[in-house]
Design a protein around this motif. Structure first.
Motif, short mmCIF file in Angstrom:
data_model
loop_
_atom_site.label_atom_id
_atom_site.label_comp_id
_atom_site.label_asym_id
_atom_site.label_seq_id
_atom_site.Cartn_x
_atom_site.Cartn_y
_atom_site.Cartn_z
N TYR A 1 -18.80 48.24 -87.01
CA TYR A 1 -18.08 48.80 -85.87
C TYR A 1 -18.98 49.58 -84.90
O TYR A 1 -18.79 49.52 -83.68
N LYS A 2 -19.97 50.29 -85.43
CA LYS A 2 -20.84 51.07 -84.53
C LYS A 2 -21.70 50.17 -83.66
O LYS A 2 -21.79 50.36 -82.44
N ILE A 3 -22.32 49.18 -84.29
CA ILE A 3 -23.17 48.24 -83.54
C ILE A 3 -22.32 47.42 -82.57
O ILE A 3 -22.69 47.22 -81.41
N LEU A 4 -21.15 46.96 -83.05
CA LEU A 4 -20.27 46.12 -82.23
C LEU A 4 -19.78 46.89 -81.01
O LEU A 4 -19.79 46.37 -79.88
N THR A 5 -19.34 48.14 -81.22
CA THR A 5 -18.85 48.95 -80.10
C THR A 5 -19.96 49.20 -79.09
O THR A 5 -19.75 49.09 -77.87
N PHE A 6 -21.17 49.54 -79.59
CA PHE A 6 -22.31 49.79 -78.69
C PHE A 6 -22.64 48.55 -77.87
O PHE A 6 -22.84 48.65 -76.65
N LEU A 7 -22.70 47.39 -78.51
CA LEU A 7 -23.06 46.16 -77.80
C LEU A 7 -22.00 45.78 -76.76
O LEU A 7 -22.34 45.34 -75.65
N CYS A 8 -20.73 45.97 -77.11
CA CYS A 8 -19.65 45.66 -76.17
C CYS A 8 -19.72 46.57 -74.95
O CYS A 8 -19.60 46.11 -73.81
N LEU A 9 -19.92 47.86 -75.18
CA LEU A 9 -20.02 48.81 -74.07
C LEU A 9 -21.25 48.53 -73.21
O LEU A 9 -21.20 48.63 -71.98
N LEU A 10 -22.35 48.17 -73.86
CA LEU A 10 -23.58 47.84 -73.13
C LEU A 10 -23.36 46.63 -72.23
O LEU A 10 -23.78 46.62 -71.06
N LEU A 11 -22.68 45.62 -72.77
CA LEU A 11 -22.38 44.42 -71.98
C LEU A 11 -21.50 44.76 -70.78
O LEU A 11 -21.69 44.24 -69.68
N MET A 12 -20.53 45.66 -71.00
CA MET A 12 -19.67 46.10 -69.90
C MET A 12 -20.47 46.81 -68.82
O MET A 12 -20.28 46.57 -67.62
N VAL A 13 -21.38 47.69 -69.23
CA VAL A 13 -22.21 48.44 -68.28
C VAL A 13 -23.06 47.47 -67.45
O VAL A 13 -23.19 47.65 -66.23
N VAL A 14 -23.62 46.46 -68.09
CA VAL A 14 -24.44 45.47 -67.39
C VAL A 14 -23.59 44.74 -66.35
O VAL A 14 -24.02 44.57 -65.19
N GLN A 15 -22.38 44.32 -66.73
CA GLN A 15 -21.50 43.61 -65.80
C GLN A 15 -21.08 44.51 -64.65
O GLN A 15 -21.01 44.06 -63.49
N ILE A 16 -20.79 45.78 -64.95
CA ILE A 16 -20.41 46.73 -63.90
C ILE A 16 -21.57 46.94 -62.92
O ILE A 16 -21.37 46.97 -61.69
N ALA A 17 -22.78 47.07 -63.46
CA ALA A 17 -23.96 47.27 -62.61
C ALA A 17 -24.21 46.07 -61.71
O ALA A 17 -24.59 46.21 -60.54
N LEU B 1 -11.94 48.07 -78.26
CA LEU B 1 -10.88 49.02 -78.63
C LEU B 1 -10.54 48.95 -80.12
O LEU B 1 -10.33 49.99 -80.76
N THR B 2 -10.49 47.76 -80.67
CA THR B 2 -10.07 47.60 -82.07
C THR B 2 -11.19 47.90 -83.06
O THR B 2 -10.94 47.93 -84.27
N SER B 3 -12.39 48.14 -82.56
CA SER B 3 -13.51 48.43 -83.47
C SER B 3 -13.59 49.89 -83.88
O SER B 3 -14.43 50.26 -84.71
N THR B 4 -12.76 50.73 -83.29
CA THR B 4 -12.79 52.16 -83.61
C THR B 4 -11.38 52.66 -83.88
O THR B 4 -10.39 51.95 -83.69
#
Length: 406
Positions: free
Chosen positions: A38-54, A22-25
């Motif tokens: 911020y772009k790389i950090l946001t992408f990696l954080c969201l990717l990690l969330m998607v993996v955990q959700i899956a 949230l704080t990266s954007t």
């Protein structure tokens, strides 16, 4: 001590990941800081969330009602992009997808109550840091560590415990309107007001409410003063506390009188400029109303494109005023842009537990803030709305469930 801190981080790793995202954007200012990935950090954080959700693979964490609102908005943004041949709205589609990932992650790994509590705490500590710097700068002066140009007309100063885009440090004049770690003081004041609303709805902690109000006063945000006055009238003005109201009004009156009487004196003159001068009247209206030309410009554009707006490239939309969203999207498009607000209204209508009027007050307070900040496309803003919607929706579900049991 280190081991204890590590244990705290480990227990709250999901919440920490969420706040890093949230704080990266925007509306946070960190993305403008030198070297912030911020772009790389946001992408990696969201990717990690998607993996955990899956990996969790549970349908219960998915909010399909929320998904239907998001898909409705995405469909409209794609349509309007082709209609205006303006594909900047695709960015809004990406934000909405990110929003759904974040909400799903909160439902599956954090919990909405825990997130709301952290939201309030983050705003509180930002307000505390800002207020400390406000007085430290006023009495001894606080030099900025660095400054960044976050827009064509906006410069943000990092002041150790806070940031500000309105920072004066000249001779004996030292005034700072702190912004927390947002772009502007008004932005912090808005989210602080949302924190007050969330606290009132979820926890009703009067001490925290009072702290947030007192700390946010030092942003010198007129919009906040008006909002909190209406809030106070809605929820606290009764015969039993009339004496307390009179005491507060007396103190405000004395403070106002002091500022007005000393408006030509050093730092007080700048304090006057930031507050009461904005209500002075000249031949053209409010002397310091810098939104008047913005409103006039966007109102004219809206009158030319009333149904579907002009898009973002045909006309030079000023933004940050009541007509900016209407100028860009038109009346029809604004219904899709404000889909979450419409959804919130429907949730209030569906309530059958006698609390409609209670939530209608919050709806009015939110709409009151739209005069100066009508945009609500950022993930952080929409997530705030969803937190409010969730509580109202759950109240309706619980009431209907209990009613059926009886």
């Amino acid at each position: 001590m280190f081991f204890k801190s590590f244990q705290i981080i480990r227990r709250n790793k999901s919440l920490l990941l969420l706040w890093i995202t949230l704080t990266s954007t925007a509306p946070f200012i960190f993305y403008s800081w030198p070297g912030h990935p911020y772009k790389i950090l946001t992408f990696l954080c969201l990717l990690l969330m998607v993996v955990q959700i899956a990996m969790k693979s549970s349908r219960q964490i998915f909010d399909f009602k929320l998904l239907s609102v998001i898909l409705l908005q995405i469909t409209y943004y794609i349509f309007i992009s082709f209609y205006h041949f303006d594909f900047s709205n695709i960015n809004l589609c990406i934000q909405l997808i990110s929003l759904f990932i974040l909400v799903t992650y909160i439902n599956g790994f954090v919990g909405i109550d825990k997130f709301v509590k952290s939201y309030i705490s983050v705003i509180y500590y930002m307000g505390l840091g800002g207020t400390i710097i406000f007085f430290a700068h006023l009495f001894v002066g606080v030099p900025s560590l660095f400054e960044v140009q976050y827009s064509a007309s906006g410069k943000s100063y990092f002041l150790w415990l806070t940031t500000s885009n309105l920072y004066l440090n000249e001779f004996d004049i030292r005034i700072v309107r702190y912004s927390g770690f947002f772009d502007e003081p008004g932005t912090f004041a808005l989210f602080s007001f949302f924190a007050i609303i969330l606290n009132k709805i979820y926890f009703q902690q009067k001490k925290m409410e009072l702290r947030l109000i007192i700390l946010t006063i030092f942003t010198l945000s007129i919009a906040f003063y008006i909002s909190i006055l209406v809030y106070f009238i809605f929820f606290y003005l009764t015969r039993s506390n009339l004496k307390s109201v009179l005491v507060i009004l007396f103190l405000l009156g004395v403070s106002s009188y002091y500022i007005i009487e000393n408006k030509d004196d050093g730092s007080v003159s700048k304090l006057y400029d930031f507050t009461f001068k904005r209500f002075e009247i000249d031949d053209s209206g409010l002397a310091e109303n810098n939104r008047a030309p913005l409103i006039e410009n966007d109102k004219k554009i809206f009158s030319e494109y009333p149904l579907l707006g002009s898009g973002t490239v045909k006309e030079n939309i000023s933004g940050a005023n009541l007509f900016s969203v209407l100028a860009q999207y038109g009346v029809f498009g604004a219904l899709f842009y404000y889909a979450f607000l419409v959804y919130f209204m429907f949730q209030i209508i569906l309530l059958n537990n006698g609390k409609k009027f209670f939530y209608l007050k919050f709806l009015f307070l939110i709409l009151l803030n739209f005069y100066t900040r009508p945009e609500m496309s950022s993930v952080f803003t929409l997530l705030t709305f969803i937190c409010i919607i969730y509580y109202v929706r759950n109240e309706s579900i619980n009431y209907n469930f209990n009613y059926r049991l009886t």
